[in-house]
Scaffold this active site. Structure first.
Site, PDB file in Angstrom:
ATOM      1  N   CYS A  70      39.370  43.044  36.697  1.00 25.84           N
ATOM      2  CA  CYS A  70      39.482  43.665  38.051  1.00 25.84           C
ATOM      3  C   CYS A  70      40.139  44.896  38.436  1.00 25.84           C
ATOM      4  O   CYS A  70      39.554  45.806  39.043  1.00 25.84           O
ATOM      5  CB  CYS A  70      40.165  42.810  39.126  1.00 25.84           C
ATOM      6  SG  CYS A  70      41.639  42.199  38.624  1.00 25.84           S
ATOM      7  N   HIS A 126      45.761  45.867  43.032  1.00 27.01           N
ATOM      8  CA  HIS A 126      45.911  45.650  41.581  1.00 27.01           C
ATOM      9  C   HIS A 126      45.673  47.278  40.981  1.00 27.01           C
ATOM     10  O   HIS A 126      44.849  47.327  39.581  1.00 27.01           O
ATOM     11  CB  HIS A 126      44.908  44.888  41.264  1.00 27.01           C
ATOM     12  CG  HIS A 126      45.231  44.191  39.803  1.00 27.01           C
ATOM     13  ND1 HIS A 126      44.345  43.199  39.240  1.00 27.01           N
ATOM     14  CD2 HIS A 126      46.473  44.439  38.797  1.00 27.01           C
ATOM     15  CE1 HIS A 126      45.014  43.019  37.926  1.00 27.01           C
ATOM     16  NE2 HIS A 126      46.303  43.677  38.034  1.00 27.01           N
TER      17      HIS A 126
END
Length: 167
Positions: A70, A126
């Site tokens: 990700c 993230h």
């Protein structure tokens, strides 16, 4: 070609025919761990009526390759550059790692703001959180609702006994 991620970008035209000066709404969905055929408009047996409706009224970007994890995918989406160019060739940011998307990078929400859009994010960032300058509110988002790190408990919003859920 990994089908771990499906990036569906939906761009909606103005619903009012008589207002031509208003910019179109832009909705970008990044769904981790969603396979290509896991949504109704792709023939899945799963019922996804809201995503199906968005897909029929928007634009579906289909020929895009994402990274197998990700952080690199998010860095590419936010910058328009390959992850190797953004410092994410090594993979995901580890929990509490003092690393993040370079502050010299111009991100998608920053560009949208300079073009008159308001920007709102929901979900997983993230891309770094070790300084406030690396967080979504300092990287172009007007509002952010979600977590900064990689994962969390769905019920108490913690990871490794630390709360990670921001408004």
């Amino acid at each position: 070609m990994p089908d771990v991620f499906l990036v569906v970008a939906l761009v909606f035209a103005n619903l009012l025919d008589n207002v031509h000066s208003k910019q179109p709404n832009i909705v970008i969905i990044v769904a981790d761990d969603l396979g290509y055929h896991d949504v109704g408009f792709r023939g899945s047996i799963a019922l996804t009526p809201n995503i199906d409706r968005l897909a029929t009224k928007g634009v579906i970007l289909e020929n895009h390759i994402v990274a197998a994890s990700c952080s690199p995918t998010r860095s590419a989406l936010m910058t328009g550059r390959y992850p190797i160019r953004t410092g994410f060739w090594k993979g995901n940011i580890k929990p509490m790692e003092e690393f993040g998307l370079g502050l010299d990078e111009t991100l998608l929400p920053e560009m949208l703001k300079t073009n008159g859009y308001s920007t709102h994010g929901v979900g997983k960032w993230h891309l770094g959180m070790h300084t406030w300058e690396h967080t979504p509110a300092k990287r172009g988002f007007d509002t952010w609702f979600g977590l900064y790190n990689c994962q969390q408990d769905y019920f108490n919003h913690t990871f490794a006994d630390l709360t990670d859920f921001r408004e």
